[in-house]
Motif scaffolding. Sequence first.
Motif, short mmCIF file in Angstrom:
data_model
loop_
_atom_site.label_atom_id
_atom_site.label_comp_id
_atom_site.label_asym_id
_atom_site.label_seq_id
_atom_site.Cartn_x
_atom_site.Cartn_y
_atom_site.Cartn_z
N ARG A 137 0.88 -1.39 0.21
CA ARG A 137 -0.09 -0.41 -0.36
C ARG A 137 0.98 1.02 0.39
N ARG A 138 1.69 1.50 0.94
CA ARG A 138 2.64 2.08 1.10
C ARG A 138 3.51 2.54 -0.56
N VAL A 139 4.18 1.45 -1.26
CA VAL A 139 5.01 1.85 -2.31
C VAL A 139 3.49 2.38 -3.56
N VAL A 140 2.55 1.89 -3.41
CA VAL A 140 1.69 1.76 -4.17
C VAL A 140 0.88 3.94 -4.48
N GLU A 141 0.73 3.82 -3.25
CA GLU A 141 0.24 5.47 -2.46
C GLU A 141 1.34 6.69 -2.47
N ASP A 142 2.73 5.72 -3.04
CA ASP A 142 3.75 7.02 -3.10
C ASP A 142 4.50 8.24 -1.44
N GLU A 143 3.90 6.14 -0.44
CA GLU A 143 4.44 7.27 0.56
C GLU A 143 5.73 6.66 0.83
N ALA A 144 6.59 5.50 0.49
CA ALA A 144 7.62 5.50 -0.16
C ALA A 144 8.22 4.73 -0.70
N HIS A 145 9.54 5.26 -1.40
CA HIS A 145 10.55 5.42 -2.51
C HIS A 145 10.77 3.82 -2.74
N LEU A 146 11.10 2.94 -2.12
CA LEU A 146 10.91 1.65 -2.00
C LEU A 146 10.38 0.99 -1.52
N GLY A 147 10.80 -0.31 -1.42
CA GLY A 147 9.79 -1.87 -0.43
C GLY A 147 9.96 -2.78 -0.75
N LEU A 148 10.43 -3.84 0.66
CA LEU A 148 10.88 -4.80 0.51
C LEU A 148 10.33 -5.48 0.77
N VAL A 149 9.85 -6.06 0.78
CA VAL A 149 8.41 -7.25 0.36
C VAL A 149 8.84 -9.21 0.31
N TYR A 150 7.84 -9.63 1.33
CA TYR A 150 8.64 -11.15 1.10
C TYR A 150 6.47 -11.46 0.36
N ASN A 151 6.82 -11.72 -0.26
CA ASN A 151 5.24 -12.66 -1.24
C ASN A 151 4.18 -11.84 -1.20
N PRO A 152 4.26 -10.83 -2.18
CA PRO A 152 2.93 -9.58 -2.34
C PRO A 152 2.50 -10.29 -3.19
N PRO A 153 0.54 -9.78 -3.16
CA PRO A 153 0.18 -10.50 -3.21
C PRO A 153 -0.51 -9.94 -4.88
N PRO A 154 -1.14 -9.97 -5.55
CA PRO A 154 -0.83 -9.65 -6.87
C PRO A 154 -0.90 -8.08 -7.50
N ARG A 283 6.42 1.12 -7.67
CA ARG A 283 5.01 1.58 -7.98
C ARG A 283 5.67 1.70 -9.22
N LEU A 284 4.39 1.23 -10.35
CA LEU A 284 5.17 1.14 -11.63
C LEU A 284 4.55 2.81 -12.48
N GLY A 285 5.30 2.50 -12.65
CA GLY A 285 5.22 3.79 -13.94
C GLY A 285 5.99 5.72 -13.13
N ARG A 286 6.25 5.19 -11.78
CA ARG A 286 6.90 6.43 -10.98
C ARG A 286 8.20 6.69 -11.65
N GLN A 287 8.91 7.90 -11.42
CA GLN A 287 10.20 8.59 -11.29
C GLN A 287 10.89 8.78 -10.30
N LEU A 288 11.42 7.56 -10.54
CA LEU A 288 12.37 7.82 -8.96
C LEU A 288 13.39 9.08 -8.69
N SER A 289 13.35 9.29 -7.72
CA SER A 289 14.17 10.56 -6.83
C SER A 289 16.00 10.61 -7.27
N PRO A 290 16.81 10.95 -7.26
CA PRO A 290 17.93 10.12 -8.53
C PRO A 290 18.43 9.74 -6.52
N ALA A 291 18.18 9.93 -5.74
CA ALA A 291 18.55 9.20 -4.56
C ALA A 291 18.32 7.88 -4.15
N ALA A 292 17.23 8.05 -4.14
CA ALA A 292 16.06 6.64 -4.85
C ALA A 292 16.59 6.07 -5.09
#
Length: 312
Positions: A137-154, A283-292
């Motif tokens: 949720r937090r990655v999709v809603e742009d609350e975080a740049h990156l997510g490290l996740v185990y067995n994410p749902p489709p 998030r698909l389509g997000r242009q990450l900041s250079p740092a991220a």
Amino acid sequence: MHSLDERCLRYLAEAIGCGSVRAAADKLNVNASAVSRQLAQMEVQLATPLIERHPRGVRATPAGSLLLDYYRRQTSDREDILAKLTDLRGLRRGHIDVVLGEGFVGDLMSGLLQGFWARHPDLTMTLDLAATNDVVRRVVEDEAHLGLVYNPPPEPRLRTHLAMPHPIRLLVRADHPLAAQFPAPSAGPVRLADLAGHRLGTMHPAYGIRQIIAAAERAEGVRLDPSLITGSIGVLKQFVVSGTGVTLLPAFCAAQEVTDGILVALPLADPGLDGVEARIVTRLGRQLSPAAGTLLQHLARGMAAEGRGRVG
């Protein structure tokens, strides 16, 4: 033509995110009446309700959700532009928000972050621990740049940058009877039914690990009855190290304890427990900041170089 006031949009986003106008006002350090007034004016201007009030707070109407998505995109785009300007100054400044499952902490702290900061000492970072569903949720809603996740749902809005195989194992203390009963590999893998009579600790159902185990229970036709349910991998490891019980976790979560001979990781019979992956996602389509983007490349290269993953 209607204009969209950025302050009103922020008030709307905070009211929906906090669950109430009063909580949003407290966070914004303004009067609750000012927030209510601005939201009411925006609803009049747009001739449509944006929030629904109920006894436990507020929630977005379909129109409110549409505006919230717009505000998040605008905020994300602004951050990306500012970050690109920073990039022109050689990554001397920048902040990265990462959300991850607890099991990844050992991987990050074992040298990956030290190497990153050695090259980019002025970049800062927030690392937040969360359950699988909340990481997504937090990655999709742009609350975080990156997510490290185990067995994410489709989730079609996620992009996987690295997939790492991390099968679930039965973790027991080295002197536990199951360690003697199933000396790998001669005795074969452990079936979930073999755990009957042993005190079991598991993750909360909101975590991907527990969701995989639940599917294995259905496949084997057994029902586990855990004595301990928690949201902390550290609690589960201590549960096993102390000799109180056993647990089911990816082996990488207890790699150091296994290497030190304190715990033993026993393979499990259900093939569904072998074919699971941990992933680095954005998030698909997000242009990450250079740092991220730099951190993402660093993590992907480091984990792939150790033979633990495939680049997506």
